[in-house]
Write an enzyme that holds these catalytic residues in place. Structure first.
Site, PDB file in Angstrom:
ATOM      1  N   HIS A 105       0.695  -5.652 -17.387  1.00 60.22           N
ATOM      2  CA  HIS A 105       0.213  -6.880 -18.017  1.00 60.22           C
ATOM      3  C   HIS A 105       1.201  -7.406 -19.051  1.00 60.22           C
ATOM      4  CE1 HIS A 105      -3.987  -7.703 -16.663  1.00 60.22           C
ATOM      5  NE2 HIS A 105      -3.880  -6.459 -16.212  1.00 60.22           N
TER       6      HIS A 105
ATOM      7  N   ASN B  53       1.663 -13.341  -5.091  1.00 61.17           N
ATOM      8  CA  ASN B  53       2.037 -14.520  -4.314  1.00 61.17           C
ATOM      9  C   ASN B  53       2.297 -15.687  -5.244  1.00 61.17           C
ATOM     10  OD1 ASN B  53      -0.240 -16.655  -4.273  1.00 61.17           O
ATOM     11  ND2 ASN B  53      -1.351 -14.770  -3.866  1.00 61.17           N
TER      12      ASN B  53
ATOM     13  N   HIS C  41     -20.290  -8.331  -3.996  1.00 64.58           N
ATOM     14  CA  HIS C  41     -21.236  -7.447  -3.305  1.00 64.58           C
ATOM     15  C   HIS C  41     -21.084  -5.987  -3.706  1.00 64.58           C
ATOM     16  CE1 HIS C  41     -17.732  -7.278  -0.511  1.00 64.58           C
ATOM     17  NE2 HIS C  41     -18.123  -6.031  -0.307  1.00 64.58           N
TER      18      HIS C  41
ATOM     19  N   HIS D 285      -0.397  -6.686  -5.348  1.00 66.79           N
ATOM     20  CA  HIS D 285      -0.382  -7.971  -4.634  1.00 66.79           C
ATOM     21  C   HIS D 285       0.333  -8.997  -5.504  1.00 66.79           C
ATOM     22  CE1 HIS D 285      -2.360 -12.010  -4.767  1.00 66.79           C
ATOM     23  NE2 HIS D 285      -1.983 -12.015  -3.507  1.00 66.79           N
TER      24      HIS D 285
ATOM     25  N   HIS E  86       0.865  -1.175   0.000  1.00 74.67           N
ATOM     26  CA  HIS E  86       0.000   0.000   0.000  1.00 74.67           C
ATOM     27  C   HIS E  86       0.902   1.225   0.000  1.00 74.67           C
ATOM     28  CE1 HIS E  86      -3.575  -2.406   0.691  1.00 74.67           C
ATOM     29  NE2 HIS E  86      -2.940  -3.048   1.661  1.00 74.67           N
TER      30      HIS E  86
END
Length: 296
Positions: free
Chosen positions: A166, A134, A196, A132, A122
């Protein structure tokens, strides 16, 4: 499979630690960059390193790792780079989840071993994107697979930054299989969607899981190349925005976007659920959460 995989597990674990060391060094170097703006006079950030442990159901040592976190730097407001290698027995809920994914024999023999690296950054400047990454290897007595990926999470989007990020990931994929990039990009678009809210949490990247082509060496090589691609994908985008000026409205947009990021990681993220369900250090599992966020 247990004996034959001991050396392979050791190689994978050592690689994730090597990649961690490379990224920590690069990020501390970025903190030393010439900088303008509100954070320019802060001390250059450095990682605080903590050993993490996991206790098995019987209280015995079940592995652990290193949690490396930088807070309040000149470039990074908070960044964590964690590595771990853990083992033990999966609980009933985890067994059922893996059985539903088609992992053979997991309910009859729920032993597991897992190793990987997990990174979330961040940023101070709202024009520099959060990110991110991993990569991991998972083993059971009857199966093994790799997983991972990287995705960019800007609160203020720049099309050229998305394309550059990308492009590097596409190159890493294309060196192994021309189908990998379109397949894993589409998977990332689906996986990093926040139902949501009806939107993605960022501008995507690649995501893959349950990768087992039957050729462990080839799958490990691909996983390494995904890890190696991270810094060439992320650092140029970050350097391009380091000295872009920002205003209060930009910071507000960043905090609201971080709220979306936190919602996703707490509600949907597979790694968060697995880490908490298997008893890994909660601070390490929740390292991905931003230092500040806002909801409207």
């Amino acid at each position: 499979m247990t004996d034959s995989f001991d050396a392979r597990k050791a190689r994978a674990s050592a690689w994730f630690r090597e990649l961690r060391d490379q990224i920590v060094t690069a990020f501390e170097g970025l903190e030393d960059s010439p900088l303008q703006g509100p954070t320019a006079d802060l001390p250059a950030g450095r990682f605080e390193v903590t050993t993490t442990t996991r206790a098995g159901d019987d209280g015995a040592d079940a592995g652990g790792g290193l949690m490396s976190v930088m807070r309040g730097g000149r470039v990074f407001e908070k960044v964590g780079v964690n590595v771990s290698t853990v083992h033990g027995t999966l609980g009933e809920q985890a067994q059922a989840s893996m059985a539903a994914r088609g992992v053979p024999g997991i309910e009859a023999d729920p032993r597991f071993w897992a190793s990987g690296i997990s990174l979330v950054a961040h940023m101070q400047n709202p024009h520099t994107p959060a990110v991110h990454m991993n990569t991991r290897m998972f083993w059971t007595p009857n199966a093994w697979w790799f997983g991972g990926g990287a995705d960019l999470n800007p609160c203020i989007e720049y099309g050229e930054d998305t394309a550059a990020f990308h492009k590097v990931l596409e190159g890493a994929c294309a060196a192994h299989d021309p189908d990998y990039y379109p397949r894993f990009k589409a998977w990332a678009d689906e996986y990093f969607f926040v139902p949501h809210r009806g939107r993605a949490r960022g501008v995507g990247g690649i995501f893959f899981d349950d990768l087992n082509t039957g050729d462990w060496d080839a799958d490990f090589a691909f996983t390494r190349d995904v890890g190696r691609a991270f810094l060439p994908a992320f650092l140029p985008v970050t350097r391009a925005r380091l000295n872009t000026g920002w205003c209060e409205a930009d910071k507000d947009a960043q905090l609201i976007h971080r709220g979306l990021y936190a919602e996703y990681n707490l509600v949907y993220d597979r790694g968060t659920k697995f880490g908490l369900a298997t008893g890994h250090d909660a601070n390490a599992v929740l390292m991905s959460l931003p230092p500040l966020a806002k909801w409207v």
